[in-house]
Design a protein around this motif. Structure first.
Motif, PDB file in Angstrom:
ATOM      1  N   HIS A 149       0.887  -1.172   0.000  1.00  0.00           N
ATOM      2  CA  HIS A 149       0.000   0.000   0.000  1.00  0.00           C
ATOM      3  C   HIS A 149       0.919   1.214   0.000  1.00  0.00           C
ATOM      4  N   ASP A 150       1.322   1.630  -1.208  1.00  0.00           N
ATOM      5  CA  ASP A 150       2.312   2.698  -1.329  1.00  0.00           C
ATOM      6  C   ASP A 150       1.648   4.019  -1.672  1.00  0.00           C
ATOM      7  N   ASP A 151       2.460   4.988  -2.063  1.00  0.00           N
ATOM      8  CA  ASP A 151       1.931   6.324  -2.341  1.00  0.00           C
ATOM      9  C   ASP A 151       0.941   6.317  -3.493  1.00  0.00           C
ATOM     10  N   LEU A 152       1.150   5.469  -4.490  1.00  0.00           N
ATOM     11  CA  LEU A 152       0.224   5.425  -5.624  1.00  0.00           C
ATOM     12  C   LEU A 152      -1.121   4.854  -5.207  1.00  0.00           C
ATOM     13  N   VAL A 153      -1.109   3.814  -4.401  1.00  0.00           N
ATOM     14  CA  VAL A 153      -2.366   3.254  -3.912  1.00  0.00           C
ATOM     15  C   VAL A 153      -3.094   4.286  -3.048  1.00  0.00           C
ATOM     16  N   ARG A 157       2.265  -4.919   3.264  1.00  0.00           N
ATOM     17  CA  ARG A 157       3.076  -3.881   3.892  1.00  0.00           C
ATOM     18  C   ARG A 157       2.621  -2.519   3.388  1.00  0.00           C
ATOM     19  N   ARG A 158       2.821  -1.500   4.201  1.00  0.00           N
ATOM     20  CA  ARG A 158       2.436  -0.138   3.838  1.00  0.00           C
ATOM     21  C   ARG A 158       3.645   0.777   3.944  1.00  0.00           C
ATOM     22  N   GLY A 159       3.793   1.648   2.926  1.00  0.00           N
ATOM     23  CA  GLY A 159       4.900   2.589   2.941  1.00  0.00           C
ATOM     24  C   GLY A 159       5.461   2.784   1.551  1.00  0.00           C
TER      25      GLY A 159
END
Length: 468
Positions: free
Chosen positions: A38-42, A74-76
């Motif tokens: 779950h990154d910046d684009l998501v 993971r998130r970040g």
């Protein structure tokens, strides 16, 4: 290297069948660690697509569990997360399926360069498209700017057969820690609309394959006519599954060609729709400005209007133009909109209302469960006239004429507009249950008069085009 794990970064490829990347890493026999980030684009996704993506990720985790694997969440920052996982697991390689929109390309290029600098083997795979954007060229060596010549160029392509499903991924000796997807609250922005739209989603690979099979067996034979009738279930509805990679375009391509060989002539129109999606990514790759700027630069000075009170009525499905309002309300109830409806609401916003296409593009990104960055951008620019179309000047849809032609029985409008019809359906009621409370709308409200009269709006648009 047999015992050194491979990290597979899962993005919009939530399937096991015809998955070139997963097939390749499974064949190595090495431990495979699938991860979704779950990154910046998501994080930038609108309410509906983020919620729907969360449903797909959650489902795919169960699918992986069924073959002895699991999906690490993971998130970040993508680069930071992957580096952390490499450190924790001793992985020697990172693989993923390519994405082709400008934001994803920029992210992936940075991640690939950085991980290679770290000494890792980094590989990207095909799978989201039928044809790599750089592999389809005109006779003079350039990219295609018009759809029909591109269709003619790829129509006879002999694609490899779809790959068999991956049935096993070697697990690592120890799994790294994973987030709980519930903590991400990917559906938070949907609020009460989630309960309404949830009745219409079709999540997962098996559901997508069933949807394709049903379409080929029962619907494709009448596709040329039925696809234009919004009250009829005459389309494949596969856009939802294609955007999350729950089915591969190649599987759809081969099913379409088999139907065509079996005498179902309308299957060719279905194949054209698949290539229309390819064309959108072809342009997004070669001319990335199409995602956020006028594709035709000569439109940069056009006097578009911005967001405002009138636009809010368009968003609410209360323009007073019945077919426009029915289509907008369909989106809030089902999370999707019939393709003819998309053309009509886009034409009304950009031409009769003279509102910038990006207002509509952003709203669709927030509301559609089948949102696709390339298709959404090309569709809006095509409707507005600023996109890849040789003759946009004359195309101003008249919603009333369209209604008479494609909803003569009024059944589509009655399905979604309670105020006008005594025989309205449950979906017309559900519209009021799905929309934001902040709109302050009630099922007791009267239907509004037209926001912009069709004849006045059309003439105003024509005058503006002549003088641009």
């Amino acid at each position: 290297m047999n015992g050194v794990p491979i990290i597979y970064w899962i993005r919009r490829d939530l399937r096991l069948s015809d998955h070139p990347g997963l097939t390749a890493v499974a064949a190595t026999g090495r431990p495979i660690i699938p991860v979704f980030i779950h990154d910046d684009l998501v994080a930038t996704h609108g309410a509906a697509p983020k919620w729907r993506l969360g449903l797909g990720v959650k489902h795919f985790n169960k699918v992986l569990d069924g073959i002895g694997s699991r999906l690490i969440l993971r998130r970040g920052s993508a680069l930071d997360v992957l580096r952390d996982l490499v450190s924790q697991t001793g992985a020697g390689a990172v693989h993923w399926t390519r994405a082709y929109d400008p934001a994803a390309i920029a992210r992936d290029a940075d991640v690939k360069a950085s991980l290679k600098t770290d000494g890792l083997d980094v590989v990207s795979h095909t799978g989201h498209l039928l044809f790599e954007p750089w592999s389809v060229e005109t006779k003079t060596g350039g990219f295609y700017k018009v759809f029909t010549p591109m269709w003619k160029a790829v129509r006879g392509s002999d694609l490899d057969p779809a790959l068999l499903p991956v049935t096993h991924l070697q697990a690592p000796d120890q799994w790294p820690a994973s987030d709980d997807i519930k903590a991400w609250k990917m559906g938070a922005a949907m609020q009460r609309g989630a309960d309404i739209v949830a009745k219409h989603v079709c999540v997962g690979e098996q559901a997508a394959q069933n949807r394709l099979e049903m379409f080929i067996e029962n619907k494709v034979v009448d596709y040329s006519v039925a696809r234009d009738i919004p009250s009829v279930d005459g389309t494949s509805r596969l856009s939802e599954n294609l955007t999350y990679g729950e089915i591969s375009p190649r599987s759809c391509w081969h099913a379409g060609w088999q139907a065509l060989r079996n005498g179902k002539a309308d299957a060719e129109i279905f194949l054209k729709e698949l290539v229309w999606r390819e064309f959108a990514y072809h342009l997004a790759y070669h001319t990335p400005r199409i995602i956020s700027q006028n594709w035709r630069e000569e439109w940069d000075g056009f006097p578009w209007q911005g967001d405002g009170d009138q636009t809010l009525r368009w968003k609410q499905g209360r323009t007073g133009i019945q077919l426009v309002d029915a289509a907008m309300r369909e989106m809030y109830v089902t999370g999707t909109m019939h393709n003819r409806g998309r053309m009509i609401v886009a034409s009304y916003l950009t031409k009769h209302m003279m509102t910038h296409w990006q207002v509509g593009l952003d709203w669709f990104e927030d509301c559609l469960i089948d949102w696709d960055p390339a298709s959404n951008a090309m569709g809006w620019q095509w409707a507005a006239g600023s996109g890849p179309d040789a003759a946009p000047y004359f195309r101003i849809f008249n919603p009333d004429t369209q209604a008479e032609k494609f909803d003569k029985s009024k059944s589509y409008r009655a399905k979604f507009i309670k105020e006008l019809f005594d025989d309205y359906g449950q979906e017309a009621q559900n519209y009021y249950r799905a929309i934001p409370r902040s709109w302050g709308l009630s099922a007791k409200d009267d239907y509004p008069s037209p926001l912009v009269a069709l004849d006045i709006g059309r003439q105003r648009a024509l005058d503006a085009y002549k003088n641009r």
